[in-house]
Design a protein around this motif. Structure first.
Motif, PDB file in Angstrom:
ATOM      1  N   ALA A 112      51.497   8.334  74.721  1.00 43.98           N
ATOM      2  CA  ALA A 112      52.700   7.824  74.068  1.00 43.98           C
ATOM      3  C   ALA A 112      52.548   7.820  72.553  1.00 43.98           C
ATOM      4  CB  ALA A 112      53.014   6.420  74.579  1.00 43.98           C
ATOM      5  N   VAL A 113      51.377   7.409  72.058  1.00 45.99           N
ATOM      6  CA  VAL A 113      51.122   7.447  70.618  1.00 45.99           C
ATOM      7  C   VAL A 113      51.246   8.882  70.105  1.00 45.99           C
ATOM      8  CG1 VAL A 113      49.375   7.097  68.833  1.00 45.99           C
ATOM      9  CG2 VAL A 113      49.705   5.371  70.614  1.00 45.99           C
ATOM     10  N   ALA A 114      50.686   9.817  70.849  1.00 50.22           N
ATOM     11  CA  ALA A 114      50.767  11.223  70.445  1.00 50.22           C
ATOM     12  C   ALA A 114      52.219  11.691  70.396  1.00 50.22           C
ATOM     13  CB  ALA A 114      49.959  12.091  71.407  1.00 50.22           C
ATOM     14  N   LEU A 115      53.022  11.295  71.383  1.00 50.72           N
ATOM     15  CA  LEU A 115      54.423  11.730  71.431  1.00 50.72           C
ATOM     16  C   LEU A 115      55.246  11.119  70.299  1.00 50.72           C
ATOM     17  CD1 LEU A 115      55.134  11.537  75.277  1.00 50.72           C
ATOM     18  CD2 LEU A 115      54.812  13.602  73.895  1.00 50.72           C
ATOM     19  N   VAL A 116      55.102   9.811  70.094  1.00 53.10           N
ATOM     20  CA  VAL A 116      55.911   9.142  69.067  1.00 53.10           C
ATOM     21  C   VAL A 116      55.533   9.632  67.681  1.00 53.10           C
ATOM     22  CG1 VAL A 116      56.432   6.924  67.986  1.00 53.10           C
ATOM     23  CG2 VAL A 116      56.338   7.109  70.482  1.00 53.10           C
ATOM     24  N   TRP A 117      54.238   9.775  67.408  1.00 55.00           N
ATOM     25  CA  TRP A 117      53.801  10.180  66.072  1.00 55.00           C
ATOM     26  C   TRP A 117      53.809  11.692  65.895  1.00 55.00           C
ATOM     27  CZ3 TRP A 117      53.215   5.270  67.406  1.00 55.00           C
ATOM     28  CH2 TRP A 117      53.309   4.312  66.404  1.00 55.00           C
ATOM     29  N   SER A 118      54.314  12.424  66.872  1.00 53.58           N
ATOM     30  CA  SER A 118      54.577  13.856  66.719  1.00 53.58           C
ATOM     31  C   SER A 118      56.056  14.165  66.908  1.00 53.58           C
ATOM     32  CB  SER A 118      53.762  14.670  67.740  1.00 53.58           C
ATOM     33  OG  SER A 118      52.378  14.464  67.573  1.00 53.58           O
ATOM     34  N   SER A 119      56.877  13.135  67.019  1.00 52.14           N
ATOM     35  CA  SER A 119      58.303  13.322  67.283  1.00 52.14           C
ATOM     36  C   SER A 119      58.984  14.004  66.092  1.00 52.14           C
ATOM     37  CB  SER A 119      58.958  11.973  67.577  1.00 52.14           C
ATOM     38  OG  SER A 119      58.770  11.078  66.499  1.00 52.14           O
ATOM     39  N   PRO A 120      60.199  14.508  66.278  1.00 52.53           N
ATOM     40  CA  PRO A 120      60.842  15.301  65.219  1.00 52.53           C
ATOM     41  C   PRO A 120      60.893  14.634  63.857  1.00 52.53           C
ATOM     42  CG  PRO A 120      62.044  15.559  67.274  1.00 52.53           C
ATOM     43  CD  PRO A 120      60.971  14.550  67.531  1.00 52.53           C
ATOM     44  N   CYS A 121      61.064  13.321  63.793  1.00 54.29           N
ATOM     45  CA  CYS A 121      61.187  12.636  62.503  1.00 54.29           C
ATOM     46  C   CYS A 121      59.922  11.882  62.123  1.00 54.29           C
ATOM     47  CB  CYS A 121      62.368  11.670  62.533  1.00 54.29           C
ATOM     48  SG  CYS A 121      63.932  12.486  62.868  1.00 54.29           S
ATOM     49  N   ALA A 122      58.780  12.264  62.680  1.00 51.00           N
ATOM     50  CA  ALA A 122      57.534  11.551  62.398  1.00 51.00           C
ATOM     51  C   ALA A 122      57.162  11.599  60.926  1.00 51.00           C
ATOM     52  CB  ALA A 122      56.402  12.134  63.242  1.00 51.00           C
ATOM     53  N   ALA A 123      57.678  12.580  60.185  1.00 56.16           N
ATOM     54  CA  ALA A 123      57.382  12.645  58.753  1.00 56.16           C
ATOM     55  C   ALA A 123      57.856  11.391  58.024  1.00 56.16           C
ATOM     56  CB  ALA A 123      58.039  13.884  58.140  1.00 56.16           C
ATOM     57  N   ALA A 124      58.898  10.741  58.539  1.00 55.90           N
ATOM     58  CA  ALA A 124      59.411   9.527  57.901  1.00 55.90           C
ATOM     59  C   ALA A 124      58.413   8.387  57.953  1.00 55.90           C
ATOM     60  CB  ALA A 124      60.716   9.091  58.576  1.00 55.90           C
ATOM     61  N   LEU A 125      57.381   8.526  58.789  1.00 54.84           N
ATOM     62  CA  LEU A 125      56.360   7.485  58.914  1.00 54.84           C
ATOM     63  C   LEU A 125      55.236   7.630  57.891  1.00 54.84           C
ATOM     64  CD1 LEU A 125      56.106   7.420  62.814  1.00 54.84           C
ATOM     65  CD2 LEU A 125      57.319   5.794  61.356  1.00 54.84           C
ATOM     66  N   GLN A 126      55.307   8.658  57.036  1.00 59.79           N
ATOM     67  CA  GLN A 126      54.262   8.817  56.018  1.00 59.79           C
ATOM     68  C   GLN A 126      54.817   9.201  54.652  1.00 59.79           C
ATOM     69  OE1 GLN A 126      51.999  12.830  56.247  1.00 59.79           O
ATOM     70  NE2 GLN A 126      52.180  12.182  58.386  1.00 59.79           N
ATOM     71  N   VAL A 127      56.102   8.980  54.455  1.00 64.47           N
ATOM     72  CA  VAL A 127      56.725   9.183  53.149  1.00 64.47           C
ATOM     73  C   VAL A 127      57.208   7.816  52.658  1.00 64.47           C
ATOM     74  CG1 VAL A 127      57.406  11.535  53.734  1.00 64.47           C
ATOM     75  CG2 VAL A 127      59.004   9.655  54.160  1.00 64.47           C
ATOM     76  N   PRO A 128      57.647   7.684  51.403  1.00 63.59           N
ATOM     77  CA  PRO A 128      58.080   6.381  50.889  1.00 63.59           C
ATOM     78  C   PRO A 128      59.401   5.890  51.502  1.00 63.59           C
ATOM     79  CG  PRO A 128      57.344   7.768  49.092  1.00 63.59           C
ATOM     80  CD  PRO A 128      57.472   8.644  50.298  1.00 63.59           C
ATOM     81  N   TYR A 129      59.396   5.731  52.784  1.00 64.91           N
ATOM     82  CA  TYR A 129      60.485   5.132  53.543  1.00 64.91           C
ATOM     83  C   TYR A 129      59.925   3.874  54.220  1.00 64.91           C
ATOM     84  CZ  TYR A 129      64.113   8.781  53.296  1.00 64.91           C
ATOM     85  OH  TYR A 129      65.095   9.635  52.869  1.00 64.91           O
ATOM     86  N   ALA A 130      60.796   2.974  54.655  1.00 60.96           N
ATOM     87  CA  ALA A 130      60.346   1.704  55.236  1.00 60.96           C
ATOM     88  C   ALA A 130      60.263   1.749  56.753  1.00 60.96           C
ATOM     89  CB  ALA A 130      61.277   0.576  54.806  1.00 60.96           C
ATOM     90  N   GLU A 131      60.359   2.929  57.352  1.00 58.63           N
ATOM     91  CA  GLU A 131      60.303   3.028  58.809  1.00 58.63           C
ATOM     92  C   GLU A 131      59.000   2.487  59.384  1.00 58.63           C
ATOM     93  OE1 GLU A 131      64.095   4.685  58.669  1.00 58.63           O
ATOM     94  OE2 GLU A 131      62.413   4.803  57.262  1.00 58.63           O
ATOM     95  N   SER A 132      57.878   2.816  58.764  1.00 58.24           N
ATOM     96  CA  SER A 132      56.582   2.349  59.268  1.00 58.24           C
ATOM     97  C   SER A 132      56.484   0.833  59.205  1.00 58.24           C
ATOM     98  CB  SER A 132      55.443   2.971  58.462  1.00 58.24           C
ATOM     99  OG  SER A 132      55.374   4.362  58.651  1.00 58.24           O
ATOM    100  N   LEU A 133      56.926   0.260  58.086  1.00 57.49           N
ATOM    101  CA  LEU A 133      56.887  -1.192  57.952  1.00 57.49           C
ATOM    102  C   LEU A 133      57.746  -1.862  59.013  1.00 57.49           C
ATOM    103  CD1 LEU A 133      57.085  -1.830  54.099  1.00 57.49           C
ATOM    104  CD2 LEU A 133      55.215  -2.444  55.634  1.00 57.49           C
TER     105      LEU A 133
END
Length: 390
Positions: A129-150
């Protein structure tokens, strides 16, 4: 450690996709052609978080020639910018600091979601599940200056603690989530619906067999647990209203926050209506209703999936509350793909129902293909024509 290894592998792949895509990116409003990593981090809404640091929030809302409020920083919560400012001593640019905050929160979210959701489907399913979520189409938003990760790590912490009967300990994380992203309303709704479900179970207002079919294997909480859950729900709802109230007090305009949010869509806030109008823009007025029916069927299938219901009431009610929130208030642009990231528990349900390694690898490959398309057409080339928005 296993979770972090999987997270690191998926995040590294996303980083490589971002860097390769950058080499083919023409000049944009945020940088020249083939932007460096630091320039690439400036794209899209990242600049608004930087403006919070440089300019603050306006005491007077900007208004266009038509009298409508125009885009401004009140639409963006302060937590990401505040945490990035704590790293000023490094001498790095805001975008580098904010990206580091996002990456650290992303790693924390992977660990938290695993600790929360792995006990029921098992560790192997959780790693997939971790692999799927962190490879999903918008996973880039989790490592750019966006607040999605927070937002993801804070919601995960709040719901994990609440699911363990420690709802009062979850209060600080739920409140912080309300100042990270505009997810306080769905989080408060989810917690309120969960509390109502617990009360109905305890008092026998409906046949117990009905509740067992809804969430099999999950009995009611103790009276103390229900009271704690109610306190958490009410506190979260109050915190969700705090930011609009702050905007009102700072600007003197009661609808300061909602008027700012809707400035991106160019229309007043009208619950549910944007789904009818926007989907009509996508496929035409006649097919728009058909597309809306497909969306509603997809929502129903997700919520009724046994693998999602088996994750427990915290996960199920969160997905229910968040989906209802999107249907009620969201303007369905191409941003809908990114805004589905908080439905991360669905990744655990998907990994569980896939069953075999072969099927999970096929899902993982599909996720990566989607990521290639999203990074190239939305994050990179969308910045040239402003046709696709992340």
């Amino acid at each position: 450690m296993q979770v972090l290894v999987v997270w690191a592998a998926a995040s590294t792949l996303t980083f490589l996709i971002l860097r390769l895509g950058a080499q083919d990116t023409p000049a944009t409003p945020w940088g020249g052609a083939a932007p460096s990593w630091g320039e690439h981090m400036r794209f899209w809404d990242a600049g608004w978080y930087n403006r919070i640091i440089e300019e603050g929030y306006p005491a007077r809302l900007p208004v266009g020639a038509d009298g409508r409020v125009t885009q401004n920083t009140w639409a963006f919560m302060p937590l990401l910018s505040g945490l990035a400012s704590l790293l000023t001593w490094t001498g790095w640019s805001f975008y580098v600091r904010a990206a580091i905050v996002s990456i650290l929160a992303s790693a924390g979210a992977a660990v938290v979601m695993d600790r929360w959701l792995s006990p029921l489907p098992g560790r192997r399913v959780s790693l997939w599940a971790v692999a799927l979520v962190w490879s999903s189409p918008c996973a880039a938003a989790l490592q750019v200056p966006y607040a999605e990760s927070l937002g993801l790590v804070l919601v995960g912490l709040a719901l994990w603690l609440a699911s363990r009967g420690r709802a009062l300990a979850a209060v600080p994380f739920a409140v912080a989530a309300c100042f990270a992203r505009p997810i306080g309303v769905p989080l408060g709704a989810a917690l309120g619906l969960w509390w109502a479900y617990e009360v109905a179970c305890a008092r026998g207002w409906f046949p117990s067999a009905w509740f067992q079919r809804l969430l099999p294997g999950h009995g009611p909480q103790s009276p103390s647990g229900r009271w704690q859950l109610l306190v958490l729900a009410l506190t979260t709802c109050t915190a969700a209203l705090a930011w609009p109230a702050i905007a009102w007090l700072a600007t003197g305009r009661q609808d300061a926050y909602t008027a700012t949010e809707t400035s991106w869509r160019g229309a007043d806030l009208a619950p549910f209506i944007p789904w009818l109008t926007r989907l009509g823009d996508w496929v035409g007025p006649h097919l728009g209703l058909a597309l809306l029916a497909v969306v509603l069927v997809a929502v129903g299938l997700l919520l009724s999936a046994p693998s999602l219901r088996a994750l427990g009431p915290a996960a199920w009610f969160w997905c229910l509350g968040y989906l209802l929130y999107l249907l009620a208030f969201f303007d369905p642009t191409t941003s809908v793909l990114r805004l589905l990231l908080p439905l991360a528990p669905a990744g655990w349900a998907l990994a569980a129902v896939a069953g075999t390694t072969r099927r999970r690898l096929a899902l993982l490959a599909t996720c990566v293909v989607g990521q290639l398309v999203w990074v190239s057409w939305v994050w990179d080339f969308g910045s040239v024509t402003i046709h696709w928005v992340p």
